[in-house]
Design a protein around this motif. Structure first.
Motif, short mmCIF file in Angstrom:
data_model
loop_
_atom_site.label_atom_id
_atom_site.label_comp_id
_atom_site.label_asym_id
_atom_site.label_seq_id
_atom_site.Cartn_x
_atom_site.Cartn_y
_atom_site.Cartn_z
N LEU A 137 -10.27 24.07 40.05
CA LEU A 137 -9.77 23.14 39.03
C LEU A 137 -8.59 23.74 38.27
O LEU A 137 -8.56 24.95 38.02
CB LEU A 137 -10.91 22.81 38.04
N PRO A 138 -7.65 22.88 37.85
CA PRO A 138 -6.53 23.37 37.02
C PRO A 138 -7.00 23.63 35.58
O PRO A 138 -8.14 23.31 35.22
CB PRO A 138 -5.53 22.22 37.07
N ASP A 139 -6.12 24.19 34.75
CA ASP A 139 -6.48 24.50 33.36
C ASP A 139 -6.80 23.23 32.56
O ASP A 139 -7.72 23.21 31.76
CB ASP A 139 -5.33 25.24 32.67
N VAL A 140 -6.01 22.18 32.77
CA VAL A 140 -6.28 20.92 32.05
C VAL A 140 -7.02 19.98 32.99
O VAL A 140 -6.52 19.66 34.08
CB VAL A 140 -4.98 20.26 31.54
N ILE A 141 -8.22 19.58 32.58
CA ILE A 141 -9.02 18.66 33.41
C ILE A 141 -9.41 17.44 32.57
O ILE A 141 -9.40 17.51 31.33
CB ILE A 141 -10.29 19.35 33.98
N TRP A 142 -9.78 16.37 33.24
CA TRP A 142 -10.16 15.12 32.58
C TRP A 142 -11.51 14.64 33.13
O TRP A 142 -11.58 13.69 33.89
CB TRP A 142 -9.10 14.05 32.84
N PRO A 143 -12.62 15.35 32.73
CA PRO A 143 -13.94 14.90 33.20
C PRO A 143 -14.31 13.54 32.61
O PRO A 143 -13.87 13.22 31.49
CB PRO A 143 -14.89 15.99 32.69
N LYS A 144 -15.10 12.78 33.37
CA LYS A 144 -15.55 11.48 32.83
C LYS A 144 -16.83 11.72 32.04
O LYS A 144 -17.85 12.11 32.60
CB LYS A 144 -15.81 10.51 33.99
N ASP A 145 -16.73 11.48 30.73
CA ASP A 145 -17.88 11.69 29.85
C ASP A 145 -18.90 10.57 30.13
O ASP A 145 -18.59 9.40 29.91
CB ASP A 145 -17.39 11.65 28.40
N PRO A 146 -20.12 10.91 30.58
CA PRO A 146 -21.07 9.85 30.92
C PRO A 146 -21.49 9.03 29.70
O PRO A 146 -21.87 7.87 29.85
CB PRO A 146 -22.28 10.60 31.50
N ASP A 147 -21.42 9.61 28.49
CA ASP A 147 -21.84 8.85 27.30
C ASP A 147 -20.83 7.77 26.94
O ASP A 147 -21.20 6.64 26.67
CB ASP A 147 -22.03 9.80 26.10
N SER A 148 -19.54 8.13 26.95
CA SER A 148 -18.52 7.17 26.52
C SER A 148 -17.92 6.41 27.71
O SER A 148 -17.29 5.37 27.55
CB SER A 148 -17.39 7.89 25.78
N GLY A 149 -18.08 6.96 28.91
CA GLY A 149 -17.44 6.35 30.09
C GLY A 149 -15.95 6.65 30.14
O GLY A 149 -15.24 6.15 31.01
N GLN A 150 -15.46 7.46 29.20
CA GLN A 150 -14.02 7.77 29.13
C GLN A 150 -13.74 9.14 29.74
O GLN A 150 -14.61 10.02 29.73
CB GLN A 150 -13.56 7.81 27.67
N ASN A 151 -12.51 9.34 30.21
CA ASN A 151 -12.08 10.66 30.65
C ASN A 151 -11.62 11.44 29.43
O ASN A 151 -10.78 10.95 28.67
CB ASN A 151 -10.93 10.53 31.66
N VAL A 152 -12.18 12.63 29.23
CA VAL A 152 -11.82 13.43 28.06
C VAL A 152 -10.97 14.62 28.51
O VAL A 152 -11.19 15.19 29.57
CB VAL A 152 -13.07 13.93 27.30
N ARG A 153 -10.00 14.97 27.68
CA ARG A 153 -9.09 16.07 28.04
C ARG A 153 -9.71 17.39 27.63
O ARG A 153 -10.11 17.57 26.48
CB ARG A 153 -7.77 15.86 27.30
N VAL A 154 -9.79 18.33 28.57
CA VAL A 154 -10.34 19.66 28.26
C VAL A 154 -9.36 20.70 28.80
O VAL A 154 -8.98 20.66 29.98
CB VAL A 154 -11.74 19.86 28.90
N ASP A 155 -8.96 21.62 27.91
CA ASP A 155 -7.97 22.64 28.28
C ASP A 155 -8.66 24.01 28.29
O ASP A 155 -9.16 24.44 27.24
CB ASP A 155 -6.81 22.60 27.27
#
Ligand SMILES: C[S@@+](CC[C@H](N)C(=O)[O-])C[C@H]1O[C@@H](n2cnc3c(N)ncnc32)[C@H](O)[C@@H]1O
Length: 392
Positions: free
Chosen positions: A38-56
């Protein structure tokens, strides 16, 4: 192989406990955690919100590591842009959900010594898993995006594995590496390219997400190539994958179908329907909507809602300027308006009726045969092709 992790993620433990994954795979997954791809910045899909969250990773290394282990899809590229730092409209490369990766690898039934063609390399994780599994076998990966391919190549080399990562359209396969024992695709196709069948040896398997223009909620198909060069097999389970890059559906402009000023054009036909959104698109991974996509080809849909709660369901033909709209409010029947040479809503009604008459089959009741005369979807047996047309 030396295990890189000591704890077994839950999704892997479950895949093993259910008997889907054999012991050989457990060792491979343990040696190749997806965090290595995985790269440094990823966008996992948060199962609670259904949104992709930015994680660095540089700001939140422990959060990043925790997300990498989660059983969620992780977007690694938006809108074909090389830098994933900012969110975009459309995810264009990703690391698929680990339980899905494990399920597909189980269905692919890869063995040591196999020659494998892996289409849609993305982060390189599945290509590396395959390379580790086939050991002295061969893995060829194809990735459309040159920058994505280059990053994957570097990660595969960094973990000490060997796989050829080619830049190109997976539809052409890679004849230089043929014949393959296994072909796996991790982007959705609307047609199985004949090159894949030609490059797979008799008895070999092709596994791919297959969708229609109507919905990205497609189904995984598992084809076995026969001695006569025909490939045939069942749909296994519903899946959603990003589509093949060169085959993206064009954006629909309603003004191309209906007068921009409002009102219905001359020739508009008015009717009513008892079908509800839940019978159609509003049931996630519902077999009815998937099957309607099979029987009503070259159609897309869109929905919108009004302040009073009325849901508008739009249908547009990609072949001509036919359109339909239904207004779903509290009334038992929804008003329908249709225009153009095709009666799209009537086609949907006919397809839904046919599906009901057949006992409401699920995805796994259908199958696909790919031969020299094209592709044919069938219900329950290859000698029962779907009807070519129903409306009228
Ligand atoms: C869901 S991601 C693949 C996930 C990947 N297997 C992994 O482990 O990370 C799909 C990938 O397919 C690629 N792709 C889409 N269409 C393609 C095509 N026609 N030929 C080759 N690659 C394609 C995309 O660029 C994207 O990187």
């Amino acid at each position: 192989m030396t295990p890189a992790t000591t704890t077994t993620p839950e999704w892997l433990a479950e895949a093993v406990a259910s008997g889907r994954l054999d012991a050989g795979w457990v060792q491979v997954f343990a040696a190749l955690p997806r965090s290595l791809f995985l790269p440094d910045v990823i966008w996992p899909k948060d199962p609670d919100s259904g949104q992709n969250v930015r994680v660095d990773r540089r700001r939140d290394p422990s959060g990043w590591a925790a997300w990498a282990e989660q059983d969620v899809p992780i977007v690694t590229q938006w809108d074909d842009q090389p830098d994933p730092a900012a969110a975009g409209q459309t995810a264009t490369s990703s690391s698929s959900q680990p339980s899905l990766v494990a399920g597909m690898l189980a269905d692919l039934d890869v063995r040591p010594g196999h020659r494998v063609l892996d289409l849609g390399v993305g982060t390189g994780w599945t290509t590396a898993l395959l390379a580790a599994r086939v050991a002295a076998g061969t893995v060829v990966g194809i990735e459309y995006d040159p920058a994505v391919a280059e990053a994957a190549r570097a990660r595969i080399t960094a973990v000490g594995l060997v796989a050829d990562v080619i830049v190109g359209d997976g539809a052409a396969g890679w004849p230089d590496g043929a014949p393959y024992d296994r072909v796996q695709c991790t982007y959705a196709v609307r047609r199985i390219p004949t090159a894949w069948v030609e490059q797979t040896r008799p008895g070999g398997v092709i596994l791919a997400p297959w969708e229609t223009t109507l919905t990205h909620q497609g189904a995984l198909v598992r084809l076995t190539v026969q001695e006569d060069g025909i490939a045939s097999g069942p749909f296994l389970w519903p899946v959603r994958f990003m589509g093949s890059r060169p085959e993206r559906t064009p954006q629909i402009d309603r003004n191309d179908y209906l007068p921009p000023g409002g009102g219905w054009p001359p020739g508009t036909v008015e009717s009513a329907t008892r079908l509800r959104p839940a019978d159609l698109w509003a049931t996630p991974y519902g077999p009815a909507w998937w099957m309607i996509g099979l029987l009503v080809p070259d159609m897309v849909y869109a929905t919108s809602s009004r302040k009073d709660g009325t849901v508008l369901g739009w249908l547009f033909s990609l072949r001509c300027r036919s359109w339909a709209i239904a207004f779903f409010d509290d009334a038992p029947e929804a008003e329908v308006y249709q225009g153009g040479p095709r009666r799209l809503w009537d086609e949907v009604e006919a397809a839904h009726r046919w599906w009901t008459e057949q006992g409401r089959p699920g995805h796994e009741d259908f199958g696909l045969t790919v031969g020299p005369d094209g592709e044919r979807v069938w219900l329950r047996s290859p000698d029962r092709p779907l009807p070519a047309t129903l409306a009228g």
